[in-house]
Design a protein around this motif. Structure first.
Motif, PDB file in Angstrom:
ATOM      1  N   PHE A 158      39.432 -17.696 -48.559  1.00 57.30           N
ATOM      2  CA  PHE A 158      38.328 -18.609 -48.279  1.00 57.30           C
ATOM      3  C   PHE A 158      38.134 -19.568 -49.446  1.00 57.30           C
ATOM      4  O   PHE A 158      37.910 -20.759 -49.249  1.00 57.30           O
ATOM      5  CB  PHE A 158      37.050 -17.813 -47.993  1.00 57.30           C
ATOM      6  CG  PHE A 158      35.947 -18.645 -47.430  1.00 57.30           C
ATOM      7  CD1 PHE A 158      36.003 -19.099 -46.124  1.00 57.30           C
ATOM      8  CD2 PHE A 158      34.855 -18.978 -48.202  1.00 57.30           C
ATOM      9  CE1 PHE A 158      34.989 -19.883 -45.592  1.00 57.30           C
ATOM     10  CE2 PHE A 158      33.831 -19.767 -47.689  1.00 57.30           C
ATOM     11  CZ  PHE A 158      33.901 -20.219 -46.380  1.00 57.30           C
TER      12      PHE A 158
ATOM     13  N   ILE B 266      32.384 -14.147 -42.828  1.00 59.57           N
ATOM     14  CA  ILE B 266      33.136 -15.232 -42.187  1.00 59.57           C
ATOM     15  C   ILE B 266      33.060 -15.102 -40.670  1.00 59.57           C
ATOM     16  O   ILE B 266      32.806 -16.085 -39.965  1.00 59.57           O
ATOM     17  CB  ILE B 266      34.601 -15.261 -42.678  1.00 59.57           C
ATOM     18  CG1 ILE B 266      34.651 -15.668 -44.156  1.00 59.57           C
ATOM     19  CG2 ILE B 266      35.457 -16.190 -41.835  1.00 59.57           C
ATOM     20  CD1 ILE B 266      35.994 -15.452 -44.830  1.00 59.57           C
TER      21      ILE B 266
ATOM     22  N   CYS C  65      32.325 -27.466 -45.175  1.00 57.81           N
ATOM     23  CA  CYS C  65      32.521 -26.054 -44.834  1.00 57.81           C
ATOM     24  C   CYS C  65      31.573 -25.662 -43.698  1.00 57.81           C
ATOM     25  O   CYS C  65      31.990 -25.036 -42.725  1.00 57.81           O
ATOM     26  CB  CYS C  65      32.281 -25.182 -46.066  1.00 57.81           C
ATOM     27  SG  CYS C  65      32.158 -23.425 -45.713  1.00 57.81           S
TER      28      CYS C  65
ATOM     29  N   TRP D 250      40.604 -22.321 -49.252  1.00 62.60           N
ATOM     30  CA  TRP D 250      40.221 -23.269 -48.214  1.00 62.60           C
ATOM     31  C   TRP D 250      39.178 -24.244 -48.766  1.00 62.60           C
ATOM     32  O   TRP D 250      39.273 -25.454 -48.558  1.00 62.60           O
ATOM     33  CB  TRP D 250      39.688 -22.505 -46.999  1.00 62.60           C
ATOM     34  CG  TRP D 250      39.369 -23.338 -45.796  1.00 62.60           C
ATOM     35  CD1 TRP D 250      40.236 -24.086 -45.050  1.00 62.60           C
ATOM     36  CD2 TRP D 250      38.075 -23.499 -45.199  1.00 62.60           C
ATOM     37  NE1 TRP D 250      39.553 -24.697 -44.021  1.00 62.60           N
ATOM     38  CE2 TRP D 250      38.232 -24.352 -44.078  1.00 62.60           C
ATOM     39  CE3 TRP D 250      36.817 -23.006 -45.488  1.00 62.60           C
ATOM     40  CZ2 TRP D 250      37.171 -24.717 -43.261  1.00 62.60           C
ATOM     41  CZ3 TRP D 250      35.762 -23.363 -44.671  1.00 62.60           C
ATOM     42  CH2 TRP D 250      35.934 -24.213 -43.577  1.00 62.60           C
TER      43      TRP D 250
ATOM     44  N   TYR E 193      38.239 -22.496 -40.012  1.00 66.33           N
ATOM     45  CA  TYR E 193      38.868 -21.612 -41.003  1.00 66.33           C
ATOM     46  C   TYR E 193      39.626 -20.534 -40.248  1.00 66.33           C
ATOM     47  O   TYR E 193      39.047 -19.771 -39.465  1.00 66.33           O
ATOM     48  CB  TYR E 193      37.815 -21.003 -41.935  1.00 66.33           C
ATOM     49  CG  TYR E 193      38.411 -19.993 -42.885  1.00 66.33           C
ATOM     50  CD1 TYR E 193      39.290 -20.388 -43.885  1.00 66.33           C
ATOM     51  CD2 TYR E 193      38.130 -18.637 -42.751  1.00 66.33           C
ATOM     52  CE1 TYR E 193      39.854 -19.467 -44.739  1.00 66.33           C
ATOM     53  CE2 TYR E 193      38.695 -17.706 -43.604  1.00 66.33           C
ATOM     54  CZ  TYR E 193      39.556 -18.121 -44.592  1.00 66.33           C
ATOM     55  OH  TYR E 193      40.129 -17.206 -45.434  1.00 66.33           O
TER      56      TYR E 193
ATOM     57  N   LEU F  68      28.147 -16.979 -47.902  1.00 70.27           N
ATOM     58  CA  LEU F  68      29.489 -17.452 -48.277  1.00 70.27           C
ATOM     59  C   LEU F  68      29.401 -18.636 -49.230  1.00 70.27           C
ATOM     60  O   LEU F  68      30.096 -18.691 -50.253  1.00 70.27           O
ATOM     61  CB  LEU F  68      30.267 -17.880 -47.030  1.00 70.27           C
ATOM     62  CG  LEU F  68      30.896 -16.790 -46.197  1.00 70.27           C
ATOM     63  CD1 LEU F  68      31.397 -17.357 -44.870  1.00 70.27           C
ATOM     64  CD2 LEU F  68      32.028 -16.126 -46.956  1.00 70.27           C
TER      65      LEU F  68
END
Length: 175
Positions: A68, A8, A55, A71, A62, A22
């Motif tokens: 995560f 991240i 994203c 989110w 974020y 991710l």
């Protein structure tokens, strides 16, 4: 997960490889959630791709205040709700009984089990189905769900309660 936190950090600094890791890690999770929400694998696929695109565009937003995956579910759910609002008539058609049969056939033709729960979930309104899934399948708290859906926690509780009541009624009729 320390490795995920590192990805991240790197992704927020523009590391495309970390962002790809991710997305790859969470893609299946988001897709499976959205299949349950939409009851349509093609719509879920489109929404999952849109979620991952959002994203990628907004990774710097974020803030780490939630997991995560939470989110991503929030993004996916909001995209779904927005699409539903724009295409209400089309959405009603997608949720008709015929589409449930198509989804069931797709599951069975891929030698995947069709859980009776999916059949029952298809009978709920979309709002109730999302609330029940997030609360009882994914284990989110009412406040978290309210944040995800941008509605009061009391509304979430009400949707869950009515949804569970409908599920029980449908389950009793199936037996």
């Amino acid at each position: 997960m320390p490795q995920e936190r590192e990805w991240i950090k790197k992704a927020k600094k523009g590391d495309a490889a970390a962002l790809a890791l991710l997305i790859q890690k969470h893609y299946s999770f988001v897709f499976k959630y959205l299949v349950k929400v939409t009851m349509d694998p093609r719509a879920a696929e489109d929404l999952t791709q849109d979620t991952m695109l959002k994203c990628m565009e907004n990774i710097t937003r974020y803030d780490g205040s939630s997991a995560f995956s939470s989110w991503l579910i929030t993004i996916g759910t909001r995209l779904f709700i927005d699409k539903k609002r724009r295409r209400k008539r089309e959405q009603q058609w997608l949720l008709k009984e015929g589409n449930t049969r198509l989804l069931r056939w797709q599951f069975e033709s891929n030698q995947e089990e069709w859980p009776e729960l999916l059949e029952l979930l298809s009978k709920l309104s979309v709002d109730q189905r999302i609330a029940v899934l997030l609360k009882h399948y994914y284990g989110y708290a009412y406040d978290e769900i309210g944040e995800m859906l941008n509605i009061p926690a009391g509304t979430v509780k009400s949707r869950v309660a009515y949804g569970l009541r409908e599920l029980r009624k449908e389950f009793d009729q199936h037996e």
